[in-house]
Design a protein around this motif. Sequence first.
Motif, mmCIF file in Angstrom:
data_model
loop_
_atom_site.group_PDB
_atom_site.id
_atom_site.type_symbol
_atom_site.label_atom_id
_atom_site.label_comp_id
_atom_site.label_asym_id
_atom_site.label_seq_id
_atom_site.Cartn_x
_atom_site.Cartn_y
_atom_site.Cartn_z
ATOM 1 N N UNK A 113 0.826 -1.218 0.000
ATOM 2 C CA UNK A 113 0.000 0.000 0.000
ATOM 3 C C UNK A 113 0.852 1.256 0.000
ATOM 4 N N UNK A 114 0.557 2.183 -0.899
ATOM 5 C CA UNK A 114 1.300 3.432 -0.982
ATOM 6 C C UNK A 114 2.576 3.348 -1.795
ATOM 7 N N UNK A 115 2.908 2.166 -2.321
ATOM 8 C CA UNK A 115 4.098 2.000 -3.134
ATOM 9 C C UNK A 115 3.694 1.676 -4.571
ATOM 10 N N UNK A 116 4.664 1.694 -5.483
ATOM 11 C CA UNK A 116 4.376 1.316 -6.856
ATOM 12 C C UNK A 116 5.618 0.716 -7.506
ATOM 13 N N UNK A 117 5.376 -0.123 -8.506
ATOM 14 C CA UNK A 117 6.473 -0.722 -9.256
ATOM 15 C C UNK A 117 6.926 0.260 -10.332
ATOM 16 N N UNK A 118 8.215 0.582 -10.330
ATOM 17 C CA UNK A 118 8.758 1.560 -11.271
ATOM 18 C C UNK A 118 9.517 0.868 -12.404
#
Length: 289
Positions: A113-118
């Motif tokens: 939650x609150x993160x993303x794959x870059x």
Amino acid sequence: MTSHRATLIGFVAVVLWSLLALLTVGSAPTPPLLLNTICFSIGGACGLIWTYFSGGLGVLRSVPIRVYIFGSLGLFGYHALYFSALRLAPAAEAGLIAYLWPLLIVVLSGFLPGEKVKRGHLVGALIGFAGAVLIISGGGSGFEMNYLPGYGLALICALTWSSYSVLSRLVGQAPTQSVTIFCLVAALLSLPLHLVFEETLWPQTNIAWISTALLGFGPVGLAFFVWDIGVKHGDIQLLGAASYAAPLLSTCVLVLAGVAPLSPTLGLAALLVTGGAVIAARASLNSDD
């Protein structure tokens, strides 16, 4: 405790983990679950002594049962898989695949939650897995079918520890002393499974006994305590970056000890696995990516 001192303590774990493959090879022919039992018994016993003198055993009663279950299964599963992988495949190659876990932690944490794959996570993952593919394919020597079970277990091992590390953020906090219970429960889980599924083979030589004892004191014992102190009270980003050196250090230790021959394939695979983790880590630190 100062942040600087805690960070230095955390670095000890990376050094100890770089010795894990060498000591595992030295402990042969002890089967994986029996090795789990011995090593975690040593680590747990040392943890009990440290817990008693660092604040009393009462601190262990405040830890939620879900934390104990989660932590115990994580340590048990990772090491059972790791020891099995190194019994079934060459230590340096299987160890490198198992050491995809720092890279996988960075990638999997993007789904929290609150993160993303870059983009950098994906590039790093592709580079790291290219190293694993190079190992499995055999490089210039060709594909070795008989090593495939060991390589498969090493990959599951990496997935197990990375998933455990990422999901631990959702389980809850616990004092460092709780690692004592993780070790003891892991030993208790390993013993009956060993008696059912394995032939009992104790270490046969002085070197094997010394290697097994050092495993229990170091990479399978002390390492988890000092790492916990480091990530909770030190510079976690610096420690995370240091952990990416573990596969390269482990490979160097095996080569220097004469356990693994130095080859272009092994060297390139080590650089790919380590480099992929570094690229993925830089993506996490770069807010513009």
